[in-house]
Design a protein around this motif. Structure first.
Motif, PDB file in Angstrom:
ATOM      1  N   SER A   1      80.527  71.774  32.623  1.00 50.32           N
ATOM      2  CA  SER A   1      79.616  71.644  31.478  1.00 50.32           C
ATOM      3  C   SER A   1      80.303  70.951  30.306  1.00 50.32           C
ATOM      4  O   SER A   1      79.718  70.076  29.656  1.00 50.32           O
ATOM      5  N   PHE A   2      81.546  71.350  30.036  1.00 49.77           N
ATOM      6  CA  PHE A   2      82.300  70.719  28.948  1.00 49.77           C
ATOM      7  C   PHE A   2      82.503  69.229  29.227  1.00 49.77           C
ATOM      8  O   PHE A   2      82.325  68.388  28.338  1.00 49.77           O
ATOM      9  N   LEU A   3      82.838  68.906  30.474  1.00 47.18           N
ATOM     10  CA  LEU A   3      83.031  67.506  30.843  1.00 47.18           C
ATOM     11  C   LEU A   3      81.723  66.735  30.728  1.00 47.18           C
ATOM     12  O   LEU A   3      81.697  65.599  30.229  1.00 47.18           O
ATOM     13  N   PHE A   4      80.622  67.344  31.161  1.00 49.59           N
ATOM     14  CA  PHE A   4      79.316  66.695  31.117  1.00 49.59           C
ATOM     15  C   PHE A   4      78.917  66.342  29.690  1.00 49.59           C
ATOM     16  O   PHE A   4      78.553  65.198  29.391  1.00 49.59           O
ATOM     17  N   PHE A   5      78.999  67.310  28.786  1.00 49.58           N
ATOM     18  CA  PHE A   5      78.554  67.066  27.413  1.00 49.58           C
ATOM     19  C   PHE A   5      79.539  66.198  26.627  1.00 49.58           C
ATOM     20  O   PHE A   5      79.121  65.479  25.717  1.00 49.58           O
ATOM     21  N   SER A   6      80.818  66.244  26.970  1.00 46.84           N
ATOM     22  CA  SER A   6      81.773  65.364  26.295  1.00 46.84           C
ATOM     23  C   SER A   6      81.526  63.906  26.674  1.00 46.84           C
ATOM     24  O   SER A   6      81.547  63.016  25.813  1.00 46.84           O
ATOM     25  N   VAL A   7      81.258  63.644  27.960  1.00 44.54           N
ATOM     26  CA  VAL A   7      80.963  62.273  28.397  1.00 44.54           C
ATOM     27  C   VAL A   7      79.619  61.827  27.837  1.00 44.54           C
ATOM     28  O   VAL A   7      79.459  60.664  27.439  1.00 44.54           O
ATOM     29  N   LEU A   8      78.648  62.740  27.783  1.00 43.06           N
ATOM     30  CA  LEU A   8      77.348  62.398  27.215  1.00 43.06           C
ATOM     31  C   LEU A   8      77.468  62.106  25.725  1.00 43.06           C
ATOM     32  O   LEU A   8      76.790  61.217  25.194  1.00 43.06           O
ATOM     33  N   ASP A   9      78.346  62.825  25.039  1.00 47.61           N
ATOM     34  CA  ASP A   9      78.616  62.574  23.621  1.00 47.61           C
ATOM     35  C   ASP A   9      79.142  61.152  23.435  1.00 47.61           C
ATOM     36  O   ASP A   9      78.680  60.401  22.554  1.00 47.61           O
ATOM     37  N   ILE A  10      80.099  60.781  24.269  1.00 45.38           N
ATOM     38  CA  ILE A  10      80.664  59.437  24.206  1.00 45.38           C
ATOM     39  C   ILE A  10      79.600  58.386  24.524  1.00 45.38           C
ATOM     40  O   ILE A  10      79.547  57.320  23.895  1.00 45.38           O
ATOM     41  N   SER A  11      78.735  58.683  25.492  1.00 50.60           N
ATOM     42  CA  SER A  11      77.678  57.741  25.874  1.00 50.60           C
ATOM     43  C   SER A  11      76.722  57.485  24.715  1.00 50.60           C
ATOM     44  O   SER A  11      76.327  56.341  24.451  1.00 50.60           O
ATOM     45  N   LEU A  12      76.345  58.558  24.003  1.00 55.26           N
ATOM     46  CA  LEU A  12      75.438  58.400  22.868  1.00 55.26           C
ATOM     47  C   LEU A  12      76.091  57.630  21.728  1.00 55.26           C
ATOM     48  O   LEU A  12      75.436  56.822  21.050  1.00 55.26           O
TER      49      LEU A  12
END
Length: 313
Positions: free
Chosen positions: A103-114
């Motif tokens: 979950s942490f990896l998912f939202f951190s990568v999604l943060d970078i994507s945004l």
């Protein structure tokens, strides 16, 4: 050392950022306050962008998505840490540890994507202002966010599949306050070197690719700003991307510095303490950066603040 497979592992031990019992109440109060500020600040941005029709633009659509992801990003680690501090129990079961790590990896990568999408949005706004509404139409904005969500779901699904193939050593102590991927992978006794290497490299490649895209966008933005003749025009153009640039600098500078320090130093507890910067502090500061440096949001807050007075009159 022996190894255990998924069915035999019961729990991991999170060593946290301090083993001093006298500091536990202080840490609990500090992180609870930071978590509440993060959640309330980002919720405020989401509510403002939804309620004010003047903020129904691509930039604020992406900002509200970033605020939502920041809430989820922080919520993957801080609540469990608060529970551990309050109960003085530092154990986390295997299933919860893997879920937290992914979950942490998912939202951190999604943060970078945004942040990457927002950089492109600023590039179009400054370098192609006459075609901005045509290029950044609502359909494209929703499509870009949806594509990144789906891509990150596929990415995290592949990561999850690979981590479930790994076996872990009997020494299951994690020198961190949450199940950080690098720390978890260091505990594996699996001989599947390819899976471990891919799990290490994939997030790094995604983060590096996003950073390159952001840098390219800002290179073109600065070139366009440099071509503007008037100083007032340059300031106005730069001010539209100042908040985003501040958040990008904060996120990447803290993340890169912590990664490099973890390579140089052997004190993993020091690295865990430094990780608070990008995992807790950065999401907390984002609302302040956008509210303090953004005139539109400040005006929207003032309008909302005057509504009760108008109603009473």
């Amino acid at each position: 050392m022996g190894s255990m497979n998924e069915t035999q592992i019961s729990q991991f031990l999170l060593l946290g950022i301090s083993e001093d019992p006298s500091l536990q109440p202080v840490l609990f109060g500090l992180f609870l306050a930071m978590y509440l500020v993060t959640v309330l600040g980002n919720l405020l941005i989401i509510l403002i962008t939804i309620s004010d029709s003047h903020l129904h633009t691509p930039m604020y659509f992406f900002l509200s998505n970033l605020s939502f992801v920041d809430i989820c990003f922080t919520s993957t680690t801080v609540p469990k840490m608060l529970m551990n501090l309050q109960s003085h129990c530092k154990f986390i079961i295997y299933r919860d540890c893997i879920t937290q790590m992914l979950s942490f990896l998912f939202f951190s990568v999604l943060d970078i994507s945004l942040l990457t999408i927002m950089a492109y949005d600023r590039y179009v706004a400054i370098c192609h202002p006459l075609h901005y509404t045509v290029i950044m139409n609502p359909r494209l904005c929703v499509l870009m966010v949806l594509v990144f969500w789906i891509a990150n779901i596929l990415h995290i699904s592949s990561q999850g599949f690979m981590v479930l193939q790994l076996s872990f050593c009997t020494e299951l102590k994690i020198n961190h306050f949450f199940c950080e991927m690098n720390q978890v992978l260091q505990l594996t006794c699996s001989e599947n070197f390819v899976n471990v290497l891919i799990m290490y490299l994939l997030p790094m490649v995604l983060a590096a690719g996003s950073l390159i895209a952001i840098l390219c966008s800002y290179y073109k933005i600065l070139s366009c700003i440099g071509a503007i003749s008037s100083a007032q025009g340059k300031y106005k153009a730069f001010s539209t991307c100042a908040s985003h640039l501040s958040v990008v600098s904060l996120f990447y500078c803290t993340g890169i510095s912590i990664y490099l320090s973890s390579v140089v130093t052997e004190n993993t507890q020091t690295t865990a303490r430094a990780s608070v910067l990008y995992s807790v502090v950065t999401p907390m500061l984002n609302p302040f950066v956008y509210c303090l440096r953004n005139k539109d949001i400040k005006d929207a807050i003032k309008i909302i603040g005057t509504i009760p007075q108008d109603v009473s009159m």
